[in-house]
Design an enzyme around this catalytic site. Structure first.
Site, PDB file in Angstrom:
ATOM      1  N   LYS A  34       0.825  -1.410  -0.052  1.00 42.72           N
ATOM      2  CA  LYS A  34       0.051  -0.097  -0.153  1.00 42.72           C
ATOM      3  C   LYS A  34       0.968   1.067   0.021  1.00 42.72           C
ATOM      4  O   LYS A  34       0.233   2.240  -0.570  1.00 42.72           O
ATOM      5  CB  LYS A  34      -0.976   0.153   1.221  1.00 42.72           C
ATOM      6  CG  LYS A  34      -2.151  -0.830   1.092  1.00 42.72           C
ATOM      7  CD  LYS A  34      -3.471  -0.525   1.978  1.00 42.72           C
ATOM      8  CE  LYS A  34      -4.280  -1.737   1.620  1.00 42.72           C
ATOM      9  NZ  LYS A  34      -5.614  -1.414   2.641  1.00 42.72           N
ATOM     10  N   LYS A  63      -3.920 -11.247  -6.993  1.00 40.92           N
ATOM     11  CA  LYS A  63      -5.522 -11.423  -6.215  1.00 40.92           C
ATOM     12  C   LYS A  63      -6.381 -10.311  -6.880  1.00 40.92           C
ATOM     13  O   LYS A  63      -5.925  -9.416  -7.366  1.00 40.92           O
ATOM     14  CB  LYS A  63      -5.004 -11.339  -4.703  1.00 40.92           C
ATOM     15  CG  LYS A  63      -5.146  -9.971  -4.213  1.00 40.92           C
ATOM     16  CD  LYS A  63      -5.437  -9.868  -2.765  1.00 40.92           C
ATOM     17  CE  LYS A  63      -5.528  -8.359  -2.239  1.00 40.92           C
ATOM     18  NZ  LYS A  63      -5.988  -8.219  -0.900  1.00 40.92           N
ATOM     19  N   LYS A  98     -10.758  -5.150  -5.056  1.00 42.68           N
ATOM     20  CA  LYS A  98     -11.729  -4.093  -5.180  1.00 42.68           C
ATOM     21  C   LYS A  98     -11.390  -3.159  -5.957  1.00 42.68           C
ATOM     22  O   LYS A  98     -12.158  -2.425  -6.794  1.00 42.68           O
ATOM     23  CB  LYS A  98     -12.290  -3.587  -3.557  1.00 42.68           C
ATOM     24  CG  LYS A  98     -13.130  -4.344  -3.223  1.00 42.68           C
ATOM     25  CD  LYS A  98     -13.780  -3.610  -1.633  1.00 42.68           C
ATOM     26  CE  LYS A  98     -14.097  -4.465  -0.759  1.00 42.68           C
ATOM     27  NZ  LYS A  98     -13.713  -4.221   0.714  1.00 42.68           N
TER      28      LYS A  98
END
Ligand code: AMP
Ligand code: TRP
Length: 335
Positions: free
Chosen positions: A117, A199, A202
């Site tokens: 992140k 993966k 969203k």
């Protein structure tokens, strides 16, 4: 109540950062409903976690309401379980401060989600992003949860929560239950339909990469039709066939069949027909969630009543454990 009579406690959370994905559903939430009979379950929309990335407040508030409705639509019964919004119970953030003081900078620096992140949001590497796993530990420990159902990507965070619990107990005496992860054997890491080495997420930039659980049937069929596979023709689960492996996994979870049975069922089929069958199975599987979600979003008063009740129950339950931690650490009692 004796230890044998006490039902085990489950805690899990999901961020209100958009409609849940098929990955969230398969890896985590589909397991949450069935666990409600056997365990005392506490499920949270973790809005405090979500603000570690900058968000538009109006959209964020709406997404939190939608996330809560989705949770119920996925089969969480607010009477059986405690279903609440994280920021409504101040004990999470409070305990997080205490736990932060028994967590090492080095431990947090090793968290792969932080590194990912931080790379993705290089202009906003805030302290909350760094201490995110401590808040997650507080979520779990403030209810003395025994079991935490999560997808594979949360394994490292859960391991840290366990280490924090053990360390606190060693330093201050028995206080927290050391939680166990509950990670499904099949489906713990659903991959992107466009890059099956990554993966499903969203926030993927490519809209065809992710199935959202509210997608309509046409959209689901179209996304599966475009799913990236390989240059072979055989439908079998094998090393190097990430796209096909992912589709077989999804099909198996949507139908309840084993991957081996799915391989047999599609032996001799072309990839096109197989993808269409996976699309059909997923659309049928998600249909009841979509219907229930629409019904719930039409009744905001009911939703509000549920989350208010959930917050009160969550607060009451966590108070005891939070107060115990305060006592153990040496804070002066005022109650
Ligand atoms: P999040 O959307 O990051 O709040 O994740 C909520 C839950 O879904 C966590 O338990 C994650 O481990 C799980 N999860 C997220 N993405 C996937 C995925 N692609 N496959 C399986 N589980 C996932
Ligand atoms: N960090 C989790 C995720 O991004 C969400 C989460 C927050 C969570 N607190 C939790 C999951 C406690 C399980 C238990 O997926």
């Amino acid at each position: 109540m004796s230890e044998a009579e006490r039902k085990k406690v489950i805690f899990s959370g999901i961020q209100p950062t958009g409609v849940f994905t098929l990955g969230n559903y398969v890896g985590a939430i589909r397991n949450w409903g069935p666990l409600q009979d056997e365990y005392d379950c506490i499920y949270s929309i973790v809005d405090e976690h979500a603000i570690t990335v900058r968000r538009d407040p109006v959209k964020f508030r709406q997404q939190t309401v939608e996330g809560y409705a989705l949770l119920l639509a996925c089969g969480i019964d607010p009477k059986k379980s405690i279903a609440f919004i994280q920021s409504h119970n101040p004990n999470h953030a409070q305990l997080s401060w205490i736990l932060g003081c028994v967590t090492q900078f080095g431990e947090l620096s090793r968290m792969t989600q932080f590194k990912d992140k931080a790379a993705k949001h290089a202009d906003d590497i805030n302290a909350g992003l760094f201490t995110y796993p401590v808040l997650m530990a507080a979520d779990i420990l403030t209810y003395n949860a025994d079991v935490v159902p999560i997808g594979d990507d949360q394994r490292q965070h859960l391991e840290l929560a366990r280490n924090i619990a053990v360390r606190f107990n060693q330093r201050y005496g028995e206080t927290f239950t050391v939680p166990e992860a509950y990670i499904p054997k099949v489906g713990a890491r659903i991959k992107s339909l466009q890059d099956p080495t990554k993966k499903m997420s969203k926030s993927d930039d490519n809209p065809n990469a992710t199935i959202f659980i509210l997608d309509d049937k046409d959209t689901i069929m179209r996304k599966f039709k475009r799913a990236v596979t390989d240059s072979e023709t055989e439908i079998r689960y094998a090393e190097g066939k990430d796209g096909i492996n992912n589709l077989l996994t999804i099909y198996s979870c949507a139908t309840g069949k084993t991957v081996q049975d799915a391989e047999k069922e599609f032996s001799g089929f072309g990839y096109g027909d197989f993808k269409a069958a996976v699309g059909e199975a997923v659309a049928d599987w998600l249909e009841p969630v979509r219907t229930e979600y629409a019904r719930l979003m039409d009744d905001k008063a009911y939703l509000k009543q549920c989350w208010t009740d959930g917050a009160q129950r969550a607060f009451r339950l966590s108070n005891k454990i939070y107060a115990k931690a305060c006592r153990k650490i040496g804070f002066v009692d005022y109650r």
